[in-house]
Motif scaffolding. Sequence first.
Motif, PDB file in Angstrom:
ATOM      1  N   GLN A  97       0.852  -1.180   0.000  1.00 37.93           N
ATOM      2  CA  GLN A  97       0.000   0.000   0.000  1.00 37.93           C
ATOM      3  C   GLN A  97       0.895   1.240   0.000  1.00 37.93           C
ATOM      4  OE1 GLN A  97      -2.902  -0.657  -0.694  1.00 37.93           O
ATOM      5  NE2 GLN A  97      -3.659  -2.441   0.386  1.00 37.93           N
ATOM      6  N   PHE A 140       2.603   1.454   3.624  1.00 34.18           N
ATOM      7  CA  PHE A 140       2.894   0.251   4.391  1.00 34.18           C
ATOM      8  C   PHE A 140       2.733  -0.996   3.534  1.00 34.18           C
ATOM      9  CE2 PHE A 140      -1.491   1.576   5.147  1.00 34.18           C
ATOM     10  CZ  PHE A 140      -2.214   0.447   4.796  1.00 34.18           C
ATOM     11  N   ALA A 196       0.941  -4.657   3.787  1.00 35.70           N
ATOM     12  CA  ALA A 196      -0.181  -5.189   4.552  1.00 35.70           C
ATOM     13  C   ALA A 196      -0.308  -6.698   4.384  1.00 35.70           C
ATOM     14  CB  ALA A 196      -1.484  -4.526   4.106  1.00 35.70           C
ATOM     15  N   TYR A 205      -3.367  -9.298   5.134  1.00 35.11           N
ATOM     16  CA  TYR A 205      -4.781  -9.438   5.484  1.00 35.11           C
ATOM     17  C   TYR A 205      -5.021 -10.915   5.769  1.00 35.11           C
ATOM     18  CZ  TYR A 205      -5.032  -4.927   3.088  1.00 35.11           C
ATOM     19  OH  TYR A 205      -4.831  -3.622   2.698  1.00 35.11           O
ATOM     20  N   ASP A 225       0.202  -2.445  14.536  1.00 33.99           N
ATOM     21  CA  ASP A 225      -0.689  -1.557  13.776  1.00 33.99           C
ATOM     22  C   ASP A 225      -1.637  -2.470  13.023  1.00 33.99           C
ATOM     23  OD1 ASP A 225      -1.955   0.361  12.263  1.00 33.99           O
ATOM     24  OD2 ASP A 225      -0.139   1.057  11.236  1.00 33.99           O
ATOM     25  N   CYS A 253      -6.311  -6.768   9.013  1.00 37.30           N
ATOM     26  CA  CYS A 253      -5.154  -6.198   8.340  1.00 37.30           C
ATOM     27  C   CYS A 253      -4.059  -5.842   9.335  1.00 37.30           C
ATOM     28  CB  CYS A 253      -5.589  -4.935   7.583  1.00 37.30           C
ATOM     29  SG  CYS A 253      -4.232  -4.018   6.856  1.00 37.30           S
ATOM     30  N   ARG A 285      -0.513  -3.911   9.426  1.00 38.39           N
ATOM     31  CA  ARG A 285       0.242  -2.960   8.615  1.00 38.39           C
ATOM     32  C   ARG A 285       1.674  -2.857   9.130  1.00 38.39           C
ATOM     33  NH1 ARG A 285      -5.097  -1.033   9.091  1.00 38.39           N
ATOM     34  NH2 ARG A 285      -4.656  -0.201  11.161  1.00 38.39           N
ATOM     35  N   LYS A 314       4.856  -0.509   8.525  1.00 39.23           N
ATOM     36  CA  LYS A 314       5.399   0.712   7.930  1.00 39.23           C
ATOM     37  C   LYS A 314       6.888   0.575   7.668  1.00 39.23           C
ATOM     38  CE  LYS A 314       1.804   3.706   9.559  1.00 39.23           C
ATOM     39  NZ  LYS A 314       1.220   4.147  10.790  1.00 39.23           N
TER      40      LYS A 314
END
Length: 152
Positions: free
Chosen positions: A76, A79, A81, A83, A110, A115, A117, A119
């Motif tokens: 993304q 970040f 991700a 899922y 996070d 999800c 995430r 970073k």
Amino acid sequence: MQYKADSPEDYISQLPDERQASIKKLRKVILKNLPKGFEEGMNYNMIGFYVPHSIYPAGYHCDTKLPLPFINIASQKNFVAVYHMGMYAKKELLNWFTTEYPKHCKYKLDMGKSCVRFKKTEDIPYELIGQLVAKMSSEEWVDIYEKAIKKK
């Protein structure tokens, strides 16, 4: 960010160089630990791991032409991700993951409903992701999914 890709390899080739290595490694860890009954392909413009129609002909209730989704990985804007629908559907699995996460990562978790995430790609807990992937069989996922759908 959305990528229009026909295969996981095509998806990865479109990523910025700094993201390709982490997505390749995530994919490799997932494939190594993925129980039988799941397949890999493109799902929702992300790399997906799902229960194919050959095993679960009903498909995903939101669009029965799609196989039953289980895990997706994506790059993304800010970040990477992961899922994982199993964590969304099975509280014990979510509790296990949130307890284990601090043992593998120095940054605060996070997370949304399904999800996770990351970073900082250099801090993705690949070993923990591998353990998470291995914790639910395709049969268990279909059973949990069907029970949740029948409640509606």
